[in-house]
Design an enzyme around this catalytic site. Structure first.
Site, PDB file in Angstrom:
ATOM      1  N   ASN A 109      34.086 -25.007 -15.297  1.00  0.00           N
ATOM      2  CA  ASN A 109      35.342 -25.729 -15.086  1.00  0.00           C
ATOM      3  C   ASN A 109      36.474 -24.762 -14.690  1.00  0.00           C
ATOM      4  O   ASN A 109      36.370 -23.559 -14.851  1.00  0.00           O
ATOM      5  CB  ASN A 109      35.702 -26.473 -16.372  1.00  0.00           C
ATOM      6  CG  ASN A 109      36.813 -27.485 -16.154  1.00  0.00           C
ATOM      7  OD1 ASN A 109      37.055 -27.921 -15.015  1.00  0.00           O
ATOM      8  ND2 ASN A 109      37.509 -27.856 -17.215  1.00  0.00           N
TER       9      ASN A 109
ATOM     10  N   GLY B 291     -21.795 -52.301 -65.038  1.00  0.00           N
ATOM     11  CA  GLY B 291     -22.203 -52.653 -63.676  1.00  0.00           C
ATOM     12  C   GLY B 291     -21.253 -53.647 -63.007  1.00  0.00           C
ATOM     13  O   GLY B 291     -21.455 -54.035 -61.860  1.00  0.00           O
TER      14      GLY B 291
ATOM     15  N   GLY C 195      34.607 -28.201 -30.029  1.00  0.00           N
ATOM     16  CA  GLY C 195      34.032 -26.884 -29.857  1.00  0.00           C
ATOM     17  C   GLY C 195      34.339 -25.887 -30.950  1.00  0.00           C
ATOM     18  O   GLY C 195      33.884 -24.759 -30.881  1.00  0.00           O
ATOM     19  N   HIS C 196      35.083 -26.300 -31.960  1.00  0.00           N
ATOM     20  CA  HIS C 196      35.505 -25.325 -32.955  1.00  0.00           C
ATOM     21  C   HIS C 196      34.350 -24.744 -33.725  1.00  0.00           C
ATOM     22  O   HIS C 196      33.352 -25.391 -33.959  1.00  0.00           O
ATOM     23  CB  HIS C 196      36.471 -25.969 -33.933  1.00  0.00           C
ATOM     24  CG  HIS C 196      37.730 -26.377 -33.274  1.00  0.00           C
ATOM     25  ND1 HIS C 196      38.820 -25.581 -33.225  1.00  0.00           N
ATOM     26  CD2 HIS C 196      38.016 -27.486 -32.576  1.00  0.00           C
ATOM     27  CE1 HIS C 196      39.758 -26.203 -32.539  1.00  0.00           C
ATOM     28  NE2 HIS C 196      39.289 -27.351 -32.126  1.00  0.00           N
TER      29      HIS C 196
ATOM     30  N   GLY D  92      31.978 -27.752 -25.490  1.00  0.00           N
ATOM     31  CA  GLY D  92      32.672 -26.620 -24.919  1.00  0.00           C
ATOM     32  C   GLY D  92      33.648 -26.091 -25.932  1.00  0.00           C
ATOM     33  O   GLY D  92      33.862 -26.707 -26.975  1.00  0.00           O
TER      34      GLY D  92
ATOM     35  N   ASP E  81      40.039 -25.907 -25.214  1.00  0.00           N
ATOM     36  CA  ASP E  81      40.726 -25.683 -23.932  1.00  0.00           C
ATOM     37  C   ASP E  81      39.796 -25.487 -22.745  1.00  0.00           C
ATOM     38  O   ASP E  81      40.232 -25.046 -21.698  1.00  0.00           O
ATOM     39  CB  ASP E  81      41.693 -24.483 -24.013  1.00  0.00           C
ATOM     40  CG  ASP E  81      42.776 -24.722 -25.048  1.00  0.00           C
ATOM     41  OD1 ASP E  81      43.108 -25.902 -25.281  1.00  0.00           O
ATOM     42  OD2 ASP E  81      43.264 -23.731 -25.629  1.00  0.00           O
TER      43      ASP E  81
ATOM     44  N   LYS F 245     -16.167 -51.567 -62.795  1.00  0.00           N
ATOM     45  CA  LYS F 245     -14.956 -50.982 -63.381  1.00  0.00           C
ATOM     46  C   LYS F 245     -14.670 -49.587 -62.825  1.00  0.00           C
ATOM     47  O   LYS F 245     -13.562 -49.302 -62.362  1.00  0.00           O
ATOM     48  CB  LYS F 245     -15.101 -50.878 -64.917  1.00  0.00           C
ATOM     49  CG  LYS F 245     -15.253 -52.203 -65.643  1.00  0.00           C
ATOM     50  CD  LYS F 245     -15.291 -52.011 -67.146  1.00  0.00           C
ATOM     51  CE  LYS F 245     -16.475 -51.158 -67.619  1.00  0.00           C
ATOM     52  NZ  LYS F 245     -17.802 -51.730 -67.315  1.00  0.00           N
TER      53      LYS F 245
ATOM     54  N   LYS G  96      37.172 -30.337 -21.876  1.00  0.00           N
ATOM     55  CA  LYS G  96      36.198 -31.412 -22.078  1.00  0.00           C
ATOM     56  C   LYS G  96      36.836 -32.789 -22.005  1.00  0.00           C
ATOM     57  O   LYS G  96      36.360 -33.668 -21.294  1.00  0.00           O
ATOM     58  CB  LYS G  96      35.570 -31.267 -23.462  1.00  0.00           C
ATOM     59  CG  LYS G  96      34.132 -30.903 -23.401  1.00  0.00           C
ATOM     60  CD  LYS G  96      33.507 -30.838 -24.776  1.00  0.00           C
ATOM     61  CE  LYS G  96      34.373 -30.345 -25.874  1.00  0.00           C
ATOM     62  NZ  LYS G  96      35.041 -31.311 -26.651  1.00  0.00           N
TER      63      LYS G  96
ATOM     64  N   SER H 241     -15.594 -51.886 -73.549  1.00  0.00           N
ATOM     65  CA  SER H 241     -14.754 -52.404 -74.644  1.00  0.00           C
ATOM     66  C   SER H 241     -14.971 -53.901 -74.872  1.00  0.00           C
ATOM     67  O   SER H 241     -14.101 -54.706 -74.548  1.00  0.00           O
ATOM     68  CB  SER H 241     -13.277 -52.089 -74.402  1.00  0.00           C
ATOM     69  OG  SER H 241     -12.887 -52.422 -73.080  1.00  0.00           O
TER      70      SER H 241
END
Lengths: 632, 314
Positions: free
Chosen positions: A164, A469, A112-113, A30, A33, A472, A36, A540
């Protein structure tokens, strides 16, 4: 009086058979004032949660700081810190707890600011319901609209409008109805599933705990009664299973479990799951807790899952139902709230934390800023503290995610400043970006810069050697796919493929074979210089050439992987029909048939293909890279 | 009927079904504990032996089961804890095979700093300074504590991951916002986090959980005949021969127990016959004073906890 109290008492017949309601988490918001703090003080006081010693303190402090004359100032019960008490305002999110015979509550009290959008978003992120206060004399204010918008943005589905100070407008039904109608009109499109307006006086208690005789025209429940009875649906249980891996539980070699909190859905032994982003599949074998193994677990449960096989999963990965996996992307659109004094700059790198995953990323573009009061989009170069924007986010590795509308746990993220470690932004994912269509000129520019500092990996050369085969290329390909899915930068140098281009002038003589390996090792070293993880796959056969390739790289970057299969096994597989040709004498100098293969003496990795599937061996290689710190 | 009528008394002694929300609290605490283990380099559990520490230890064991907790316990021993607390601590460590570090401000002890002569300076030296020294010595970057938001007003705004500067200071303006279940535990060298997995638990939740999980607690929480002197409205149990009796004070045996445990000369007992957990929970529901009302150090002034916390008190 007795009659009214009686009518308020829950009817015992109604209580039976209803499932117990879990703790309700709600936030109050809220404007300054609106009352809350007084309302929360009133709830605590009237539910007898204020104890005698606290009451004595309150009476003393009401005389000193109070704003209510001779009455006790209930707001002083909740205005906690000295700093704000002196300023007379609430400056941060405060959490309070209430327990009534019907339900337990956690209340996030947010200020509420104008400048505290951040706090409200924080409180809303863990709330199921919002109580919005308005002053009956002032009606719906800009702040009220903003609070409703932020509540909707953060995914709150249940709203109570507490009108309120109804005593100060002579308990006017007309005034109440007008405010409720205006609120309904201005929250259209915010996707609230319930909305209840209640006329109250926090200061005097009307309709807070019990129905007030001052508002005979109001037939609805009191605020507390409404909060005690509302069912906030458990949508997360009905969604598909997801659990971010929090911690790999490894007490000894015989046990490997994945600990985490189930984000959505249910899971039970036998369920098929995938690890995301890598995509590895497994089956749930056990759900382990200190209280014993469980037959199933659901959203919100913290458990440890044991899978039926060893896979490469670690903190940050998501285990998801195999038939409905989560999405994986490295480019996303999101709503972002900026939380820090230092503004967001597009192109700067932050750490993005989502679920249990943290990855570096940049906000590549701010599409627009959204005015939280008017909800209108406006052009913006940067986002300042408490600004909300629509942004595009590029991550250095793909992550598993869900849109925020579907999952708070997998759709909400924070941005962390890498230098100060401050939490500077909070975001809600909308969708993934399809790079091909979404990337503009400018973003490519940003990406090029980002690529330069992007290598969250150490370069390495995985040198796969073995008979023709042996498997790899198959394993190399699986490793690359897995690494790619993990967002790693890779390149495969395949011996056969190189012979189509770079090495097309070479034959199979011993000298040509040596030159083949030399060229391949040079290219591998160059690519490693560029920061890649290179996967070289060549027979290799000679130790000397492999040693030369190793010497070409810095210590620790050359990882020799011996793909071990017997000649007989390779001959049996013979994927390219080469053994048949060699045996028939059509190929000369074929390794293993009429040319030697010098097996590695001390390879970094020895993959025995007879003992495991290519997938398992690939996982093993990925785990080895992780273990060596090639990537995190 | 007037609108000020408080909540009907008849209902105030029954309870909502606790299981659903206790399970949720347990799961959330375990999540927090695991986040610390996964993200912090060198965590420690500040074990105070009390009921909240007993619950937290239970949750820590659950979080890592079947593994052992991957960090040690640290107890700041002022030298003035109840003997039963120390015995319970040692038995607990033995039972679960835990690593325990005990730290005392030996310098202050050698100087004879004690709760009778040195008042709030004693608390500062033996608790606040001792804790800071131990954390610094072991270079812990995260310390678990059992504090709850419902304990005291200044704690209502405390984060679950509470950031401390390299000077171990808590700055209210410096704290990181916490969204969903995402915690940011990243700190620079020297900086640290105090982590409070029980933040969202209430005193009632703690007792109900102890009851439903059958968690061992120090016997001092249960009523028994104990030697007591009454001093400034507090019932002080004479735990050993170091207790200084005022002229005319004679310890008398009374049926008492504790709601909160600390250093014995500074912790008031309450008169009670509650020996079993259901009796303790029942008594709690009917009580009209707050939990920390029995802790002498909190009463100095309205913001005394806030000041102590800024200095580095837990």
């Amino acid at each position: 009086m007795d009659q009214l109290v009686q009518s308020f008492l829950p009817d015992p017949s109604q209580r039976q058979g209803t499932a117990p309601l879990g703790r309700l988490r709600f936030l109050t918001c809220g404007s300054v004032d609106d009352g809350k703090s007084t309302l929360i003080g009133r709830l605590l006081y009237d539910t007898r949660l204020i104890l005698d010693d606290q009451l004595a303190t309150l009476e003393r402090e009401s005389r000193r700081h109070g704003t209510t004359g001779a009455d006790m100032d209930l707001a002083l019960l909740v205005d906690g810190l000295e700093a704000e008490r002196q300023q007379g305002i609430t400056i941060d999110v405060a959490y309070r707890f209430m327990t009534t015979p019907r339900r337990s509550f956690m209340v996030a009290d947010t200020p509420g600011h104008e400048q505290y959008t951040r706090n409200m978003a924080t409180g809303a992120s863990n709330a199921d319901l919002a109580v919005m206060l308005v002053d009956a004399r002032k009606g719906i204010l800009t702040q009220t609209r903003r609070h409703a918008f932020i509540a909707g943005l953060m995914g709150i589905r249940h709203v109570v409008l507490a009108v309120n100070k109804i005593d100060l407008v002579e308990f006017s039904q007309e005034r109440f109805d007008a405010i409720a109608a205006e609120f309904r009109a201005c929250t259209e499109g915010l996707d609230f599933s319930t909305l209840q307006a209640i006329p109250i006086s926090a200061r005097h208690g009307d309709n807070v705990i019990t129905p007030s005789i001052n508002t005979p025209w109001y037939n609805g429940p009191s605020l507390l009664s409404y909060l005690e009875n509302i069912v906030v649906e458990q949508e997360t249980l009905a969604r598909p299973f997801r659990m971010p891996v929090q911690w790999v539980n490894r007490p000894d070699l015989d046990f490997r479990g994945y600990s985490g909190t189930v984000a959505s859905g249910r899971v039970q032994p036998g369920d098929h799951v995938v690890v995301q982003p890598s995509g590895a599949a497994a089956e749930i074998r056990k759900i382990v807790t200190m209280d014993g193994t469980l037959p199933s677990a659901g959203a919100g449960d913290s458990v440890t899952l044991v899978l039926d096989r060893e896979i490469d999963a670690s903190r940050g990965d998501v285990l998801a139902a195999a038939d409905t996996p989560v999405r994986v992307a490295d480019a996303l659109s999101a709503r972002l709230i900026w939380l820090h004094d230092t503004p967001l700059m597009a192109g700067r790198e932050y750490l993005v934390k989502l679920g249990t995953r943290s990855v570096p990323g940049t906000v590549s573009r701010i599409r627009h800023r959204i005015d939280v009061n008017t909800r209108e989009a406006e052009h913006a170069e940067s986002l300042g503290l408490n600004d909300l924007g629509s942004v595009e986010l590029h991550l250095q590795a793909p992550i598993a995610f869900e849109p925020y509308a579907d999952s708070r746990e997998l759709g909400g993220f924070i941005l962390i400043d890498r230098l100060t470690n401050a939490t500077v932004g909070v975001g809600m994912i909308e969708a993934e970006l399809h790079r091909a269509t979404s990337i503009t000129w400018q973003e490519l520019d940003v990406d090029r810069v980002a690529r330069g500092r992007l290598n969250q990996q150490r370069p390495a050369v995985l040198w796969f050697t073995g008979l023709s085969g042996a498997g790899k290329s198959t394993i190399a390909n699986l490793v690359e796919r897995r690494l790619h899915a993990l967002g790693r930068h890779t390149y495969v140098l395949d011996g056969d493929n190189l012979r189509h281009g770079l090495n097309r002038d070479l034959g199979f003589s011993e000298a040509d074979r040596a030159e083949n390996v030399r060229r391949a090792s040079e290219v591998a070293a160059l690519f490693a210089d560029a920061g890649l993880i290179v996967i070289a796959s060549l027979i290799s056969p000679y130790r000397a050439e492999r040693a030369r390739a190793r010497a070409r790289l810095p210590e620790g970057e050359f990882i020799e992987v011996f793909v071990d299969a017997s000649v007989d096994e390779c001959r049996r597989r013979d994927p390219k029909g080469l053994y048949q040709k060699a045996d028939a004498g059509l190929l000369r100098g074929f390794t293993g048939v009429d040319a030697p293969y010098e097996a590695p003496e001390a390879p970094e990795l020895h993959l025995r293909t007879a003992d495991a599937s290519p997938e398992e061996l690939a996982e093993h290689v990925v785990a080895e890279l992780r273990g060596r710190g090639i990537f995190g | 009927m007037n609108a000020l009528a408080p909540y009907p008394d008849a209902l105030a002694v029954t309870l909502p079904s606790a299981t659903a929300h206790l399970r949720q609290l347990e799961a959330e605490s375990i999540h927090i504990i695991r986040e610390v283990a996964a993200e912090c380099r060198n965590p420690v559990f500040l074990y105070s032996i009390g009921k909240d520490s007993s619950v937290l230890l239970h949750l820590i064991r659950k979080a890592f089961y079947p593994s052992r907790p991957p960090f040690p316990l640290l107890h700041i021993d002022t030298g003035w804890k109840f003997r039963e607390m120390i015995a319970f601590r040692d038995e607990t460590v033995r039972r679960y095979g835990l690593d325990l570090i005990v730290h005392t401000n030996e310098e202050a002890r050698a100087q004879g700093i004690n709760p009778f002569d040195h008042g709030s300076f004693y608390t500062h030296a033996m608790k606040t300074e001792a804790l800071k020294a131990a954390l610094r010595h072991h270079a812990f970057d995260a310390a678990f504590g059992g504090a709850r938001r419902d304990e005291e007003k200044s704690r209502a705004k405390e984060r679950i991951f509470s950031f401390r500067t390299a000077a171990q200071q808590w700055e209210p303006k410096d704290q990181r916002p916490e969204f969903w279940h995402l915690y940011n535990g990243r700190v620079a060298p020297g900086e640290s986090m105090r982590v409070f997995p029980l933040s969202n638990w209430t005193e009632l939740d703690v007792w109900q959980y102890i009851q439903s999980e059958d968690i061992p607690i120090v016997p001092l929480y249960r009523a028994a005949p104990r030697p007591v002197v009454e001093r400034d409205g507090n019932l002080i149990v004479v735990d050993d021969g170091r207790m200084r009796l005022h002229p005319g004070e004679v310890p008398e045996e009374r049926m008492v127990r504790f709601r909160s445990l600390g250093c014995y000369p500074l912790t008031g007992a309450i008169e009670s016959a509650a020996r079993t957990l259901p009796e303790i929970v029942g008594e709690m529901l009917a009580t009209r004073t707050s939990e920390r009302g029995t802790r002498l150090i909190d009463k100095d002034e309205a913001n005394s906890m806030e000041h102590k916390k800024r200095e580095g008190y837990f």
